[in-house]
Motif scaffolding. Sequence first.
Motif, short mmCIF file in Angstrom:
data_model
loop_
_atom_site.label_atom_id
_atom_site.label_comp_id
_atom_site.label_asym_id
_atom_site.label_seq_id
_atom_site.Cartn_x
_atom_site.Cartn_y
_atom_site.Cartn_z
N ASP A 123 4.73 0.18 -8.93
CA ASP A 123 3.74 -0.63 -8.24
C ASP A 123 2.57 -0.96 -9.16
N SER A 124 2.10 0.02 -9.90
CA SER A 124 0.97 -0.19 -10.81
C SER A 124 1.32 -1.17 -11.92
N SER A 164 0.83 -1.21 0.00
CA SER A 164 0.00 0.00 0.00
C SER A 164 0.86 1.25 0.00
N PRO A 165 1.35 1.69 -1.16
CA PRO A 165 2.22 2.88 -1.21
C PRO A 165 1.63 4.03 -0.41
N GLU A 178 7.57 5.43 -7.61
CA GLU A 178 7.13 4.27 -6.83
C GLU A 178 5.74 3.83 -7.24
N ARG A 179 4.86 4.77 -7.44
CA ARG A 179 3.48 4.43 -7.81
C ARG A 179 3.41 3.81 -9.20
N GLU A 180 4.21 4.30 -10.12
CA GLU A 180 4.22 3.75 -11.47
C GLU A 180 4.71 2.30 -11.46
N PRO A 216 5.98 9.56 -7.58
CA PRO A 216 5.35 9.07 -8.81
C PRO A 216 6.06 7.84 -9.37
N ALA A 242 4.55 8.40 -1.20
CA ALA A 242 5.22 7.67 -2.28
C ALA A 242 5.42 8.59 -3.49
#
Length: 421
Positions: A347-348, A334-335, A343-345, A341, A339
């Motif tokens: 993870d996605s 669960s970023p 990290e989110r990219e 951008p 977090a």
Amino acid sequence: MSRVLRVLLAVCLLALVPGCGSDTRDPLVVLGPWTGEEGKAFEAALDKLDDGTGRTYTYEGTRSLRETLVSQLEADDPPDVAVLNSIGELTEYARRDELKPLAEASAERAYPPWAPTLLVDSRRRTYWVPLKVDLKSLVWSRRGTSSERPTWCVGLASQATSGWPGTDWIEDLLLHQAGPALYTEWATGRLDWRDPAVERAWTTWAKLLGKRSPESVERSLTTSFEGSTGPGGRPRGLLGSPGFPCTHEHQSAFIRYVYAGEDVTVEPSARYLDGQSAYRDAFEVAGDMAAVFSDDPDAQQLVERLSGPAGRELWWAEADPAVRPLFPDTAGLSPPASATPVEREIDSLLTSRARTLCFDASDVMPPELRDAFHRAVLEFFRDPTQRELDSLLQQLETVRVQVNTDAGVDRTFRPPQDICA
């Protein structure tokens, strides 16, 4: 002095101290690849991990993992648990009966493609489980950099394993140009290295890199994949290293730690690889897998805890944001709102947008073939001519045939055949 002897001496000394019993047990030893901030985070998680056994743990982190493990096995003093990133090496140890099949609770977390089962004496067995994973097939650049005519950063030096950033290029090209089925045949030793699809991956890499001066070639061959060293000994990353006037870097998700706090972007590599649209959402992945080398039942329980929710949460919480681990079925835990951008990219991509994941091909290959692949990449980078390529592919094919011949003697053991999921 062996670990066993050290333990005996320690027990003898404790027996002389009033109040100390004679049933002191040796800490379980975990050998792994993480050093620096990654190593500190993992060790801190081990220190806080309560597995109910009353055992303590010792972590030994090294960049020379294979050499260290081989020497310990030769001395009949292996670690209780070792964490390796090479399926080829793990398969080799399983074939020699140096690994212990995992207990059921851990085996259930052997998520594909990181932990394929092995066929041993007509039975499917699981010998390792992924603790931490990485997403490959990525391209990094400075925000606002045009992608129309990229100039590529390449640093191929990495101590005993120099060349692997180049093998990542070849693997990624083959995956996106020829697809997961042929990629799997090649990685598992069932495809001739002189196959046109394999040759095309090499020639495409040379074309993408373009013409380079002798000075530039030598710089890439002798510069670490982390780039040059900046203030305080911190790696700069290739995008920020002097002497590398480049705009884009082909590298795994782990490299984000060298760009922490910098304005970089990350995107899938598919658009750059002259591949087929059907394979656009295929990604290479890597992993660090835990295997048990000890008969001690507490070693099995340790792997179960490390691969489960409690171990993951402890590890993730102890790690700095730039080295937070990714996990095989949930990526980041669960970023948080903080977090980045990047990290989110990542993870996605790993959790939802990647349709096919294929394990790093060179890490699937037997060590002899993998090492020959590393050397061939270095030689081709220095001399990317067709004549040199023909010679290198023939050499690699010779190694493949010999490795398969040697392995074929044992009919009771079958290595992994499916490395994409």
